[in-house]
Design a protein around this motif. Structure first.
Motif, short mmCIF file in Angstrom:
data_model
loop_
_atom_site.label_atom_id
_atom_site.label_comp_id
_atom_site.label_asym_id
_atom_site.label_seq_id
_atom_site.Cartn_x
_atom_site.Cartn_y
_atom_site.Cartn_z
N ARG A 123 0.83 -1.20 0.00
CA ARG A 123 0.00 0.00 0.00
C ARG A 123 0.87 1.26 0.00
NH1 ARG A 123 -3.98 1.04 4.94
NH2 ARG A 123 -1.96 1.47 5.94
N GLU A 124 1.89 1.28 0.86
CA GLU A 124 2.76 2.45 0.93
C GLU A 124 3.51 2.66 -0.37
OE1 GLU A 124 5.27 1.98 4.30
OE2 GLU A 124 3.64 2.18 5.77
N LEU A 125 3.96 1.55 -0.96
CA LEU A 125 4.71 1.65 -2.22
C LEU A 125 3.81 2.12 -3.36
CD1 LEU A 125 6.82 -1.62 -1.89
CD2 LEU A 125 7.69 0.72 -1.80
N VAL A 130 0.95 4.17 -8.35
CA VAL A 130 0.50 3.07 -9.21
C VAL A 130 -0.39 2.15 -8.37
CG1 VAL A 130 2.55 3.13 -10.69
CG2 VAL A 130 2.55 1.68 -8.65
N CYS A 131 -1.12 1.27 -9.05
CA CYS A 131 -1.94 0.33 -8.31
C CYS A 131 -1.06 -0.78 -7.74
CB CYS A 131 -3.03 -0.26 -9.21
SG CYS A 131 -2.40 -1.31 -10.53
N ARG A 160 3.24 -5.45 -6.75
CA ARG A 160 3.40 -6.87 -6.41
C ARG A 160 4.34 -7.56 -7.40
NH1 ARG A 160 -1.79 -8.16 -6.38
NH2 ARG A 160 -1.98 -7.27 -4.28
N GLN A 161 4.21 -7.22 -8.68
CA GLN A 161 5.08 -7.81 -9.70
C GLN A 161 6.52 -7.38 -9.48
OE1 GLN A 161 3.06 -6.29 -13.17
NE2 GLN A 161 1.87 -8.16 -13.45
N ALA A 162 6.72 -6.11 -9.11
CA ALA A 162 8.08 -5.62 -8.86
C ALA A 162 8.70 -6.32 -7.66
CB ALA A 162 8.04 -4.11 -8.63
#
Length: 204
Positions: free
Chosen positions: A19-21, A27-28, A33-35
């Motif tokens: 959430r923070e990122l 971005v969503c 999550r992929q990163a």
């Protein structure tokens, strides 16, 4: 996120909350999550129970493994690159530009960009080998190589520039065996000073 870790903004052991990122990078959560999954595959992040993604501390063993892996890939790639350059299959224009950029950047005090150029130099030689498997094998290591280059740049700054120039000369002259030997020596000579410079950052 990788930039943050490499720059030391995200310390080893710190949590990386989706959430923070997502809010920080606007971005969503899906690309976040992929990163994180990519960073985990590259060894920068570890998923811990009840904590989620955590910046993974680097160990001496991690650094040794990276040097060993580079020794398996880069000398052979350098030999092939020299043969392809001499045969006219590839051109050395990018290497010339990278070496010139690095010299200008370091002379101007822009160490961050100079280090990026040094990394590009190694990656370009592997690309010139014409072996896509070697290119794909090196790719996951580039982030960790940059992290190490940034933390240890002062350890062999002058030596690296000279060794890169010697390596370039052997490459464009088509001296495959000499270039391979120089690539091997260039990597191996950096091992001890790198480990010494990284000692404050290694967990064990």
């Amino acid at each position: 996120m990788l930039r943050s870790i490499i720059a030391g903004e995200a310390a080893p052991g710190s949590r990386l909350k989706e959430r923070e990122l997502s809010e920080r990078f606007e971005v969503c959560r899906i690309p976040v999550r992929q990163a994180l999954q990519r960073l985990e595959s590259e060894g920068f992040v570890v998923a811990e129970p009840r904590r989620g993604a955590v910046v993974r501390p680097m160990t001496r063993h991690d650094v040794e493994e990276l040097f060993d892996a580079r020794l398996c890939i880069e000398p052979f790639a350098t030999r092939q690159a020299a043969l392809r350059l001499f045969a006219g299959i590839e051109a050395a224009d990018a290497l010339v530009e990278i070496l010139s950029s690095a010299q200008t950047q370091f002379a101007g005090g822009d160490e961050a960009e100079g280090i990026s150029s040094n990394l590009r130099f190694h990656a370009e030689i592997v690309r010139l080998s014409g072996n896509s498997l070697l290119v794909r094998s090196l790719q996951p290591m580039l982030g960790r190589m940059e992290w190490i280059f940034r933390l240890t740049h002062g350890a062999r700054e002058g030596d690296q520039a000279g060794e890169h120039r010697q390596l370039y000369d052997a490459l464009v002259q088509g001296k495959g065996e000499l270039a391979a030997a120089q690539a091997y020596a260039h990597i191996e000579l950096g091992r001890a000073p790198t480990l010494a410079a990284l000692a404050p950052y290694l967990t064990r």
